[in-house]
Scaffold this motif. Structure first.
Motif, PDB file in Angstrom:
ATOM      1  N   LEU A   1       9.012   3.674 -20.103  1.00 40.99           N
ATOM      2  CA  LEU A   1       7.618   3.303 -19.882  1.00 40.99           C
ATOM      3  C   LEU A   1       7.521   2.207 -18.833  1.00 40.99           C
ATOM      4  N   VAL A   2       8.470   1.257 -18.859  1.00 40.45           N
ATOM      5  CA  VAL A   2       8.468   0.177 -17.870  1.00 40.45           C
ATOM      6  C   VAL A   2       8.696   0.735 -16.472  1.00 40.45           C
ATOM      7  N   ILE A   3       9.650   1.642 -16.349  1.00 42.90           N
ATOM      8  CA  ILE A   3       9.951   2.230 -15.041  1.00 42.90           C
ATOM      9  C   ILE A   3       8.752   3.040 -14.542  1.00 42.90           C
ATOM     10  N   ALA A   4       8.098   3.773 -15.441  1.00 38.45           N
ATOM     11  CA  ALA A   4       6.911   4.542 -15.034  1.00 38.45           C
ATOM     12  C   ALA A   4       5.812   3.621 -14.517  1.00 38.45           C
ATOM     13  N   ALA A   5       5.632   2.471 -15.187  1.00 41.91           N
ATOM     14  CA  ALA A   5       4.620   1.513 -14.728  1.00 41.91           C
ATOM     15  C   ALA A   5       4.996   0.943 -13.361  1.00 41.91           C
ATOM     16  N   LEU A   6       6.265   0.597 -13.175  1.00 38.78           N
ATOM     17  CA  LEU A   6       6.715   0.077 -11.885  1.00 38.78           C
ATOM     18  C   LEU A   6       6.523   1.102 -10.775  1.00 38.78           C
ATOM     19  N   ASP A   7       6.909   2.348 -11.050  1.00 41.87           N
ATOM     20  CA  ASP A   7       6.760   3.393 -10.036  1.00 41.87           C
ATOM     21  C   ASP A   7       5.298   3.583  -9.652  1.00 41.87           C
ATOM     22  N   ALA A   8       4.411   3.560 -10.644  1.00 39.54           N
ATOM     23  CA  ALA A   8       2.983   3.736 -10.353  1.00 39.54           C
ATOM     24  C   ALA A   8       2.454   2.575  -9.510  1.00 39.54           C
ATOM     25  N   TRP A   9       2.877   1.369  -9.822  1.00 40.43           N
ATOM     26  CA  TRP A   9       2.482   0.178  -9.053  1.00 40.43           C
ATOM     27  C   TRP A   9       3.005   0.257  -7.622  1.00 40.43           C
ATOM     28  N   PHE A  10       4.290   0.573  -7.480  1.00 41.18           N
ATOM     29  CA  PHE A  10       4.874   0.646  -6.137  1.00 41.18           C
ATOM     30  C   PHE A  10       4.280   1.795  -5.320  1.00 41.18           C
ATOM     31  N   ASP A  11       3.929   2.897  -5.991  1.00 35.48           N
ATOM     32  CA  ASP A  11       3.265   3.988  -5.271  1.00 35.48           C
ATOM     33  C   ASP A  11       1.973   3.505  -4.619  1.00 35.48           C
ATOM     34  N   ARG A  12       1.188   2.738  -5.375  1.00 38.65           N
ATOM     35  CA  ARG A  12      -0.100   2.287  -4.844  1.00 38.65           C
ATOM     36  C   ARG A  12       0.080   1.284  -3.709  1.00 38.65           C
ATOM     37  N   ILE A  13       0.949   0.297  -3.919  1.00 41.97           N
ATOM     38  CA  ILE A  13       1.010  -0.750  -2.911  1.00 41.97           C
ATOM     39  C   ILE A  13       1.829  -0.322  -1.702  1.00 41.97           C
ATOM     40  N   ALA A  14       2.976   0.337  -1.915  1.00 41.50           N
ATOM     41  CA  ALA A  14       3.767   0.789  -0.767  1.00 41.50           C
ATOM     42  C   ALA A  14       3.027   1.870   0.006  1.00 41.50           C
ATOM     43  N   GLY A  15       2.353   2.762  -0.715  1.00 38.84           N
ATOM     44  CA  GLY A  15       1.581   3.794  -0.037  1.00 38.84           C
ATOM     45  C   GLY A  15       0.497   3.194   0.838  1.00 38.84           C
ATOM     46  N   SER A  16      -0.182   2.164   0.347  1.00 41.84           N
ATOM     47  CA  SER A  16      -1.242   1.515   1.131  1.00 41.84           C
ATOM     48  C   SER A  16      -0.660   0.818   2.358  1.00 41.84           C
ATOM     49  N   VAL A  17       0.475   0.163   2.194  1.00 43.63           N
ATOM     50  CA  VAL A  17       1.133  -0.503   3.320  1.00 43.63           C
ATOM     51  C   VAL A  17       1.460   0.511   4.413  1.00 43.63           C
ATOM     52  N   HIS A  18       2.051   1.634   4.019  1.00 44.87           N
ATOM     53  CA  HIS A  18       2.476   2.626   5.003  1.00 44.87           C
ATOM     54  C   HIS A  18       1.285   3.293   5.689  1.00 44.87           C
ATOM     55  N   VAL A  19       0.233   3.564   4.933  1.00 45.71           N
ATOM     56  CA  VAL A  19      -0.945   4.208   5.519  1.00 45.71           C
ATOM     57  C   VAL A  19      -1.509   3.376   6.660  1.00 45.71           C
ATOM     58  N   PHE A  20      -1.465   2.054   6.542  1.00 45.81           N
ATOM     59  CA  PHE A  20      -2.064   1.189   7.559  1.00 45.81           C
ATOM     60  C   PHE A  20      -1.030   0.618   8.530  1.00 45.81           C
ATOM     61  N   GLY A  21       0.121   1.285   8.628  1.00 46.97           N
ATOM     62  CA  GLY A  21       1.079   0.955   9.678  1.00 46.97           C
ATOM     63  C   GLY A  21       2.059  -0.141   9.367  1.00 46.97           C
ATOM     64  N   GLY A  22       2.111  -0.596   8.119  1.00 46.97           N
ATOM     65  CA  GLY A  22       3.076  -1.619   7.743  1.00 46.97           C
ATOM     66  C   GLY A  22       4.384  -1.015   7.291  1.00 46.97           C
ATOM     67  N   GLU A  23       5.312  -1.886   6.933  1.00 46.78           N
ATOM     68  CA  GLU A  23       6.620  -1.429   6.457  1.00 46.78           C
ATOM     69  C   GLU A  23       7.072  -2.289   5.297  1.00 46.78           C
ATOM     70  N   VAL A  24       7.529  -1.637   4.240  1.00 46.43           N
ATOM     71  CA  VAL A  24       8.077  -2.348   3.090  1.00 46.43           C
ATOM     72  C   VAL A  24       9.493  -2.792   3.429  1.00 46.43           C
ATOM     73  N   LEU A  25       9.742  -4.097   3.334  1.00 44.32           N
ATOM     74  CA  LEU A  25      11.089  -4.610   3.575  1.00 44.32           C
ATOM     75  C   LEU A  25      11.900  -4.693   2.305  1.00 44.32           C
ATOM     76  N   LYS A  26      11.268  -5.112   1.206  1.00 42.46           N
ATOM     77  CA  LYS A  26      12.016  -5.335  -0.021  1.00 42.46           C
ATOM     78  C   LYS A  26      11.185  -4.997  -1.249  1.00 42.46           C
TER      79      LYS A  26
END
Length: 364
Positions: free
Chosen positions: A204-229
């Motif tokens: 359940l913890v991993i599912a929550a983390l994946d859902a969170w990272f999907d939203r924030i990393a996806g938003s970063v990439h859509v607007f031309g940014g890059e996730v470093l870490k």
């Protein structure tokens, strides 16, 4: 041994082809020049990618056009095909194969081997089929080289990001190799993650983390940014400044934050409907310079960003909880954007010599 021009090209030059789709197109053109009757061809490869399982390229001889079809990995965003379903295109392919108009070779053994197939205007003769089979055997080595390059790129991009991968591949693998760049920096993490981890099963913890990272990393990439870490439940992302114009990078970072807020609000609604708690988070934005490159031990490197700007944005995010705000923006970045910001005054940041002007967005 006399080799046809096609086989000589496959032996001597094809491995330098930039990509699998170009190899398919150039191989098809060579075979036609050798006198083989072709109207099209396909090449299918397995690929090591988080979302894509297989890639198929379709080449048309008449136009020299190559189009691509993707087969998504299990669990990716594309729905799985219905069991037993056959598309019209697939049915036409099977019909052509039965009529002898399609010659297909597996390059290697096993169900995951690359597949190279050719479509003719009529049934292939036994001599033509033998030539195509010979070409497939000679294509194995250049395809392996192209596949190895694609594997390296896919793996590095999955773990480093596209921009960082390009930097790593174009520079020596040594410490202190990098550059100082200006960027809009984004640092974010979940609030209450320790409690979530301590009171829920790992799945359940991993599912929550994946859902969170999907939203924030996806938003970063859509607007031309890059996730470093990814740092535990946190994330460090950058929007590099180009052409000495920081406004565009800062605007992109702000739009990414707006998308994150929308995405997380939707996710929290889904979690409440399932009887799960929401996932509150904090995010900070800052504009500054950083060293972007290799650091680490002599034989174990990390490609990352360090410097006062990175320290400041992480400390600024730490103020989100005590100030009761989801988004905090430094004065340096606030000067570059036209958004409706609310000033929260000057604040001391742990480990930062000078106080920082802090702004926020309306919470609604």
């Amino acid at each position: 041994m006399h080799l046809s021009p096609t086989l000589a090209w496959l032996l001597d030059a094809a491995a330098k082809t930039a990509s699998a789709d170009r190899l398919l197109a150039e191989l098809g053109a060579h075979l036609i020049a050798d006198g083989l009757p072709l109207v099209g061809g396909t090449l299918t490869l397995d690929v090591p990618h988080p979302l894509i399982a297989r890639r198929t390229w379709l080449w048309r001889a008449e136009s020299a056009e190559v189009i691509e079809a993707l087969g998504f990995a299990p669990g990716a965003f594309a729905p799985a095909p219905l069991a037993g379903a056959t598309t019209d295109a697939g049915q036409r392919w099977l019909t052509g194969l039965a009529a002898g108009r399609i010659h297909e070779d597996l390059i290697g053994a096993g169900p995951d081997a690359p597949s190279l197939a050719w479509i003719g205007p009529r049934a292939f003769t036994s001599a033509e089929a033998a030539e195509l089979q010979q070409a497939a055997r000679f294509a194995a080595a250049p395809l392996a080289a192209i596949g190895a390059r694609a594997t390296l790129m896919a793996a590095l991009e999955a773990y480093l990001g596209r921009r960082s991968t390009a930097r790593v591949l174009n520079a020596p693998l040594r410490r202190n190799v990098g550059e100082t760049i200006q960027a809009a920096l984004l640092f974010a993490d979940l609030r209450g993650f320790t409690v979530l981890s301590d009171n829920n099963p790992p799945a359940l913890v991993i599912a929550a983390l994946d859902a969170w990272f999907d939203r924030i990393a996806g938003s970063v990439h859509v607007f031309g940014g890059e996730v470093l870490k990814f740092i535990g439940d946190g994330i460090l992302a950058i929007f590099p400044v180009t052409d000495s114009a920081p406004r565009a990078a800062c605007d992109a970072a702000l739009r990414a934050v707006a998308a994150v807020r929308t995405g997380m609000a939707h996710l929290d609604g889904e979690r409440r409907a399932q009887g799960l708690p929401p996932l509150p988070f904090g995010v900070a934005l800052h504009l500054g310079e950083m060293f972007w490159g290799n650091i680490g031990a002599a034989n174990r490197l990390d490609f990352t960003a360090i410097g006062p700007a990175v320290n400041l944005v992480s400390r600024l995010e730490g103020l989100c909880r005590p100030l009761g705000r989801t988004v905090l923006i430094s004065g340096a970045l606030a000067e570059q954007i036209d958004a409706n910001l609310i000033s929260l005054g000057m604040h001391e940041l742990r480990g930062i010599a000078s106080p920082c002007a802090v702004f926020t967005l309306p919470e609604d």
